[in-house]
Design an enzyme around this catalytic site. Structure first.
Site, short mmCIF file in Angstrom:
data_model
loop_
_atom_site.label_atom_id
_atom_site.label_comp_id
_atom_site.label_asym_id
_atom_site.label_seq_id
_atom_site.Cartn_x
_atom_site.Cartn_y
_atom_site.Cartn_z
N LEU A 1 17.21 44.59 100.53
CA LEU A 1 17.05 45.21 99.21
C LEU A 1 15.76 44.68 98.59
O LEU A 1 15.51 43.47 98.63
CB LEU A 1 18.24 44.85 98.32
CG LEU A 1 18.15 45.23 96.84
CD1 LEU A 1 18.36 46.73 96.65
CD2 LEU A 1 19.17 44.48 96.00
N ASN B 1 21.80 43.33 74.98
CA ASN B 1 22.12 41.89 74.92
C ASN B 1 22.23 41.39 73.49
O ASN B 1 23.14 40.63 73.15
CB ASN B 1 21.02 41.07 75.62
CG ASN B 1 20.97 41.32 77.10
OD1 ASN B 1 21.87 41.91 77.67
ND2 ASN B 1 19.90 40.87 77.74
N ASP C 1 19.98 47.13 78.57
CA ASP C 1 19.88 47.08 77.11
C ASP C 1 21.19 46.64 76.46
O ASP C 1 22.27 46.94 76.98
CB ASP C 1 19.49 48.47 76.62
CG ASP C 1 18.97 48.44 75.20
OD1 ASP C 1 18.63 47.35 74.69
OD2 ASP C 1 18.90 49.52 74.57
N THR D 1 6.08 45.44 77.89
CA THR D 1 4.83 45.14 77.17
C THR D 1 5.06 45.24 75.65
O THR D 1 4.30 44.68 74.87
CB THR D 1 3.70 46.12 77.60
OG1 THR D 1 4.24 47.45 77.66
CG2 THR D 1 3.14 45.76 78.95
N HIS E 1 21.24 37.34 76.08
CA HIS E 1 20.39 37.33 77.27
C HIS E 1 21.01 36.41 78.34
O HIS E 1 21.02 36.75 79.53
CB HIS E 1 18.98 36.84 76.93
CG HIS E 1 18.28 37.70 75.92
ND1 HIS E 1 18.29 39.08 75.99
CD2 HIS E 1 17.56 37.39 74.80
CE1 HIS E 1 17.59 39.58 74.97
NE2 HIS E 1 17.15 38.56 74.23
N ARG F 1 22.87 43.08 70.68
CA ARG F 1 24.05 43.61 69.97
C ARG F 1 25.34 42.94 70.47
O ARG F 1 26.25 42.68 69.71
CB ARG F 1 24.14 45.14 70.15
CG ARG F 1 23.29 45.89 69.16
CD ARG F 1 23.06 47.31 69.57
NE ARG F 1 22.11 47.40 70.66
CZ ARG F 1 21.89 48.49 71.39
NH1 ARG F 1 22.60 49.58 71.15
NH2 ARG F 1 20.99 48.49 72.34
C1 FPP Z 1 17.40 44.13 76.22
O1 FPP Z 1 18.45 43.83 75.29
C2 FPP Z 1 17.22 43.02 77.14
C3 FPP Z 1 16.08 42.30 77.31
C4 FPP Z 1 14.83 42.52 76.54
C5 FPP Z 1 16.02 41.19 78.26
C6 FPP Z 1 16.61 41.50 79.61
C7 FPP Z 1 17.18 40.27 80.17
C8 FPP Z 1 18.40 40.19 80.76
C9 FPP Z 1 19.27 41.35 80.97
C10 FPP Z 1 18.93 38.91 81.21
C11 FPP Z 1 18.76 38.77 82.69
C12 FPP Z 1 17.76 37.78 82.95
C13 FPP Z 1 16.53 37.95 83.46
C14 FPP Z 1 15.59 36.84 83.37
C15 FPP Z 1 16.05 39.20 84.07
P1 FPP Z 1 18.05 43.78 73.77
O2 FPP Z 1 17.62 42.40 73.43
O3 FPP Z 1 17.02 44.83 73.47
O4 FPP Z 1 19.42 44.12 73.07
P2 FPP Z 1 19.61 44.96 71.72
O5 FPP Z 1 19.08 46.34 71.99
O6 FPP Z 1 21.09 44.93 71.54
O7 FPP Z 1 18.86 44.25 70.64
#
Ligand code: FPP
Length: 257
Positions: free
Chosen positions: A148, A39, A37, A83, A54, A41
């Site tokens: 793994l 990305n 979590d 989902t 991301h 922010r």
């Molecule tokens: C949550 O951060 C992250 C995601 C919904 C996407 C997860 C993807 C990655 C970590 C990149 C790696 C790549 C792959 C394809 C697995 P958020 O967008 O909810 O961040 P926020 O809470 O700060 O808004």
């Protein structure tokens, strides 16, 4: 300070880098689940679009896979698309779908060379066909690996998984393939998305949030939870090592006195 509560224990100036030699094999979690979590922010703090967060998260994910291999972790589950993520803006959903597809295509051979078996956990409904094809190909290429297991949870939700299992059980009962008296925790688990998935030992969530957000809720019934403040793109292998160190010091009783 990266870690809440436990942070005092880890002002060791990096001495825990040698954790794999200090923690015995029995203290290494078999299955680690991660909610990646923060990305969005991370990007906002830098005045960048959320998608850049991301993109930055991809490098971190694969550094964590390598660190997990090094530590001897046997199963790693990551929440790549829930989902509930369909509720995001159409532009972000579109980006995430295409991004998942590209990451799978780009990283498949690297995962294979490292001995990682990739497994997709999630529902096919709504998921882009091209993403499903890429997941199936990655599963096919890496199917013989055993160092793994990397569970890519894409279009996954814990409640949806349990509800789907209940529906399949109801069908089997209606068709007299299963008696209601045969339903118990063990037989129920066989109807989950991936019956062979082991229980989660260590559940990590980044970005300072203290929630499971519907991730592997059945499998995490007895997991140890470690919440870290770093936003996902700021996470390093050291973060994983410290979380494993915290885990190794916890007493797990599984309901026993
Ligand atoms: C949550 O951060 C992250 C995601 C919904 C996407 C997860 C993807 C990655 C970590 C990149 C790696 C790549 C792959 C394809 C697995 P958020 O967008 O909810 O961040 P926020 O809470 O700060 O808004």
């Amino acid at each position: 300070m990266a870690f809440r509560e436990e942070s005092q224990e880890f002002t060791d100036g990096g001495a825990s880098r040698s954790l794999s030699s200090k923690v015995s094999n029995s203290q290494i979690p078999h299955h680690v689940a991660i909610v990646m979590d923060g990305n969005g922010r991370w990007a906002k703090k830098r005045g960048l679009p959320r998608t850049k967060g991301h993109e930055a998260g991809e490098r971190v994910l694969f550094e964590i896979v390598e660190a997990a291999l090094h530590l001897g972790i046997k199963e790693l589950s990551v929440f790549a698309f829930s989902t509930e993520n369909w509720r995001r803006s159409p532009d972000e959903v579109k980006f995430l779908m295409g991004f998942n597809r590209e990451v799978l295509r780009r990283r498949r051979d690297q995962m294979n060379e490292l001995g990682v078996r990739l497994r997709w956990i999630g529902r096919p409904q709504r998921l882009w066909k091209s993403v499903i094809e890429e997941l199936e190909e990655a599963q096919r290429v890496t199917r013989k690996n055993s160092k793994l297991i990397l569970n890519m949870c894409i279009n996954y939700g814990g409640r949806a998984e349990i509800a789907d299992a209940a529906a399949r059980i109801a069908t089997d009962v209606a068709k007299r393939r299963l008696k209601p008296s045969q339903i118990n925790e063990r037989s129920f688990a066989k109807y989950l998305e991936e019956p062979k998935m082991s229980d989660v030992d260590l559940f990590i969530r980044t970005s300072g949030e203290h929630r499971t957000s519907n991730f592997l809720i059945w499998q995490s019934a007895y997991a140890e939870f470690v919440f870290v403040d770093e936003l996902w793109p700021d996470v390093t292998p050291e973060t994983l090592r410290r979380a494993v160190d915290i885990y190794s010091k916890r007493e797990r009783r599984f309901g026993k006195a």
